[in-house]
Design a protein around this motif. Structure first.
Motif, PDB file in Angstrom:
ATOM      1  N   PRO A   1       0.766  -1.241   0.024  1.00 33.05           N
ATOM      2  CA  PRO A   1       0.007  -0.090  -0.097  1.00 33.05           C
ATOM      3  C   PRO A   1       0.760   1.272   0.001  1.00 33.05           C
ATOM      4  N   GLY A   2       0.527   2.184  -0.829  1.00 29.51           N
ATOM      5  CA  GLY A   2       1.159   3.265  -0.897  1.00 29.51           C
ATOM      6  C   GLY A   2       2.239   3.581  -1.866  1.00 29.51           C
ATOM      7  N   ASN A   3       2.870   2.375  -2.287  1.00 31.57           N
ATOM      8  CA  ASN A   3       3.772   2.240  -3.150  1.00 31.57           C
ATOM      9  C   ASN A   3       3.287   2.723  -4.646  1.00 31.57           C
ATOM     10  N   VAL A   4       4.094   3.724  -5.476  1.00 30.09           N
ATOM     11  CA  VAL A   4       3.721   4.210  -6.578  1.00 30.09           C
ATOM     12  C   VAL A   4       3.666   3.040  -7.703  1.00 30.09           C
ATOM     13  N   ILE A   5       4.189   2.069  -7.647  1.00 27.33           N
ATOM     14  CA  ILE A   5       4.002   0.974  -8.525  1.00 27.33           C
ATOM     15  C   ILE A   5       3.265  -0.551  -8.096  1.00 27.33           C
TER      16      ILE A   5
END
Length: 791
Positions: free
Chosen positions: A213-217
């Motif tokens: 969660p929250g990771n751009v990829i």
């Protein structure tokens, strides 16, 4: 939501616009080239590599033999041409403004009306791609396309792109298509051959699985992963990335949907990880739905993220009975995650699947001829780690597939593959199979020999595991025509083209129609290449190793790329920061600018044996040498232009003003013209100047070229006239027209040299001409393209 129609043929209007932009144009006359009213027409071909990237999907038409499509994550979609055994690209028309449409998440071919084809396209679900995705539709097998633009993004190059297929045609009503989406957008449906789409409002579950969660990829909800059809009972099955509720069914043509009883329990856990449905395959003779599971969407994660933990489960579609039919043996000692799965339509009890990222020593292809009750393997160990295989791998036509490696015991240099989500037996021919990898497409037309080989391993009288004699068949490259390498830099020496390439290092081409071995280093990618203008046999390249673990970032060749010697200072640039290296015009010095923001450039006077820090430059500037004066080099960083007059030992600010402080991705120096520099500026920010600048005095003063709205890259080739200014090639926007342009008069006038059928999305970040062939241009596109003037 808009509907547009595109054709893969340049229109008369586009040709007229190109002619208007061109101003002065060219034609051949008496061995030289002079002004003419008619623009030059260009023909375009790929410099042959044969793939060089991930092929996540191969789709056979169920009713027409030899009608096959392949999709790539960054290189467009393709259709198989049986007569030449090559693939034809179908999306070269994609314009720069819609560059993400060359990233194909899913493709479908209509089993009722085979001329109809479809593609779900879009680059990223984050803000890297400014556009929403689209569903493309074609009535002529991809020769021309229309587009329905979706109200959300599509991730053709995001995690999970190997799952699916997410886009399918309903064989019971081929006007109806379904699309599974990520990001919580749920299940979508078209009832008019893909012309318009709407969400299936009553579909109950948009998925919830997120890697990080929250990771751009990694933060994208994987959503609805595939749709499949039971043609015995008329049911529609939908896989969802929700381990608690992974499978849904409709028994009334999509009017209502229910969770399939027992699905979560059947998919279960492996190594404590909940699994979700990665791919499916239907046996419409025996009434089985097979599901390959994993607990990570892939494609590239290492074990245990996706290499451990998965099942093959079988649902009896008429009774609802679940059976675990997972292979129980892996020579690596663990139960793997599974990628592709396929059913032999001619012999429906025969199914095949493949490990997902088993990695060492290789992937395993499993085959069952009894509906999953028992499985045989593509390779196995005998005593110790002595490996025996069912087939030989033939890399004829793609010699780089060794990746400069050698066999290390059971870990062969040439592998079955990795990231193997595309796996498909020809529904019309049990002997033909193709599978995609992170690098190529493999295939054979001798597949059923597998079944007569028997076991690979037996026991001797002492109870030891020993290899049994096996008459092998051959698996070969089936990727000819697919091109998707990421070209990072080019050097055209005349008769030799050297490329720096992502993932597969780079190449030295002396024949553009022949794939070559990669540059012999242990790099995974090369990041720059340069040659000495007065001594073109001397070439320098920079690159990085796998996962940044290769510290020798600079390599030298003194024999025009036949042999290479690595050099560099251990750890100088840290991990993954090879940057750019250039040679002075006479080849006596190298200046190396690592891309690490804390490491300033260095220079060498002994071809890389020793290095000395450069004075006067910040860390990470772009550097190029004067192509005439061996004592002069140039550098640019943050709006400041620098010059060295002592072979790169020291640099000073030229005092130039008016150059953009950001958005400069390329500057190059004109061969044969001392002090002539061209600098490109592009930016999405209104406050940053864009365009093309030219200096004739070594970077002290600059002229912004009129009419050039923005410029991405620039390069040079043979002049149109004897003693004329070298032909200038640029990827740019002129008068609102995106394209690739050529000038033969020092930038006074320009001609667009491509057309609307040849745009390749965001192409041309690297561009250069040929020093010996007038009009020839090389550019990064769908792989490496080159264009020649039509005779």
């Amino acid at each position: 939501m808009r509907r547009r129609t595109f054709t893969a043929t340049a229109s008369v209007g586009a040709a007229a616009a190109a002619a208007a932009i061109a101003g002065g144009t060219l034609s051949a006359s008496a061995g030289e080239h002079s002004e003419s009213k008619k623009p030059d027409a260009y023909t375009w071909k790929n410099v042959v590599v044969n793939c060089g990237g991930f092929v996540p999907g191969i789709i056979f038409n169920e009713t027409e033999p030899n009608l096959i499509y392949a999709r790539t994550d960054v290189g467009g979609g393709y259709r198989w041409q049986e007569d030449t055994r090559t693939w034809k690209p179908l999306l070269d028309w994609v314009p720069r403004a819609k560059w993400g449409w060359q990233y194909v998440l899913s493709m479908a071919t209509d089993p009722v009306e085979p001329d109809r084809a479809y593609a779900a396209v879009g680059g990223y679900t984050n803000d890297w791609d400014p556009n929403n995705g689209a569903v493309l539709y074609s009535d002529d097998r991809g020769e021309t396309w229309g587009a329905f633009e979706l109200p959300f993004k599509v991730g053709g190059n995001m995690p999970g792109r190997g799952m699916g297929e997410r886009l399918v045609v309903n064989p019971a009503d081929n006007a109806e298509l379904y699309l599974g989406t990520s990001g919580g957008n749920g299940l979508w449906r078209s009832k008019d051959y893909g012309r318009t789409w709407a969400a299936v409002e009553n579909f109950p579950n948009p998925g919830n699985f997120v890697i990080e969660p929250g990771n751009v990829i990694l933060g994208d909800n994987q959503g609805v992963t595939w749709i499949d059809f039971d043609q015995i009972g008329g049911k529609i099955y939908v896989g969802v990335a929700d381990p608690a509720d992974p499978l849904y069914v409709s028994e009334d043509g999509g009017a209502t949907w229910q969770a399939v009883p027992g699905a979560a329990e059947a998919l279960g856990e492996v190594d404590g990880n909940r699994a979700f449905p990665n791919q499916s395959a239907v046996d419409d003779t025996n009434g089985y739905l097979y599901i390959a599971t994993c607990h990570d969407p892939g494609p590239g994660n290492a074990p245990p993220a996706s290499g451990n933990g998965g099942k093959i489960v079988r649902l009896a579609t008429q009774t609802g009975e679940w059976t675990d039919v997972s292979p129980t043996y892996n020579p690596r000692g663990v139960i793997p995650g599974f990628g592709g799965i396929t059913v032999d339509r001619q012999n429906p009890g025969t199914i095949m699947t493949v490990t997902r990222n088993n990695w060492y020593p290789d992937e395993i292809i499993y085959r069952s001829t009894d509906s999953g009750a028992t499985w045989s393997l593509s390779w196995d160990y005998a005593e110790g780690e002595d490996r025996t295989d069912r087939f030989d791998m033939d890399i004829t036509g793609s010699p780089w597939l060794t990746f400069n490696g050698t066999d290390q015991g059971p870990a062969y240099a040439v592998k079955h593959g990795w990231m193997m989500d595309a796996l498909a037996i020809d529904p019309h021919d049990s002997d033909r199979i193709m599978w995609g990898t992170g690098a190529t497409i493999w295939g054979t037309e001798e597949l059923t020999k597998w079944d007569s080989q028997g076991e690979l391993i037996g026991e001797n009288e002492a109870g030891e595991r020993v290899a049994l004699p096996v008459e092998k068949f051959t698996v070969g490259v089936r990727a000819e025509g697919v091109e998707e390498t990421a070209i990072i830099d080019l050097a055209a020496l005349g008769g030799t083209l050297v490329s720096a390439v992502g993932d597969v290092c780079g190449f030295v081409h002396t024949d553009l129609d022949r794939a070559e071995p990669s540059i012999p280093t242990s790099w995974s990618m090369a990041t720059s290449v340069d040659f000495a203008q007065a001594k073109p046999d001397v070439i320098v390249a920079t690159g990085q190793g796998y996962y940044g673990n290769e510290k020798g970032h600079v390599a030298i060749s003194t024999d025009r790329g036949k042999t290479w010697r690595k050099t560099g200072i251990e750890g100088l640039a840290g991990d993954r920061h090879p940057g750019i290296a250039v040679l002075t015009a006479d080849g006596s010095r190298i200046v190396w600018s690592p891309s690490d923001t804390e490491v300033t450039p260095v220079y060498s006077t002994d071809l890389g044996e020793t290095w000395t820090p450069v004075e006067g430059l910040p860390a990470g500037p772009e550097i190029h040498s004067d192509r005439v004066d061996a004592s002069v080099l140039y550098a640019f960083s943050g709006g400041t232009f620098y010059r060295s007059t002592d072979g790169g030992a020291t640099f000073t600010d030229t005092g130039a003003t008016g150059l953009p402080a950001a958005g400069v991705e390329d500057f190059r120096v004109t061969p044969g013209k001392k002090g002539h520099i061209w600098l490109c500026g592009r930016s999405d920010k209104a406050e940053v100047a864009t365009g093309l600048w030219h200096s004739k005095d070594g970077g002290t003063t600059w002229k912004k070229m009129p009419g050039v709205d923005l410029a991405i890259a620039v390069g040079f080739g043979k002049a149109a006239k004897r003693k004329g200014y070298p032909a200038i090639y640029t990827t740019a926007t002129l008068g609102g027209q995106d394209g690739f342009f050529r000038s033969i008069d020092g930038g006074a006038t320009w001609q667009r040299i491509n057309d609307d059928a040849h745009q390749w999305g965001f192409a041309g970040a690297v561009i250069t001409g040929d020093p010996e062939i007038y009009g020839r241009v090389y550019l990064s596109a769908r792989g490496l393209m080159y264009g020649d003037i039509v005779d």
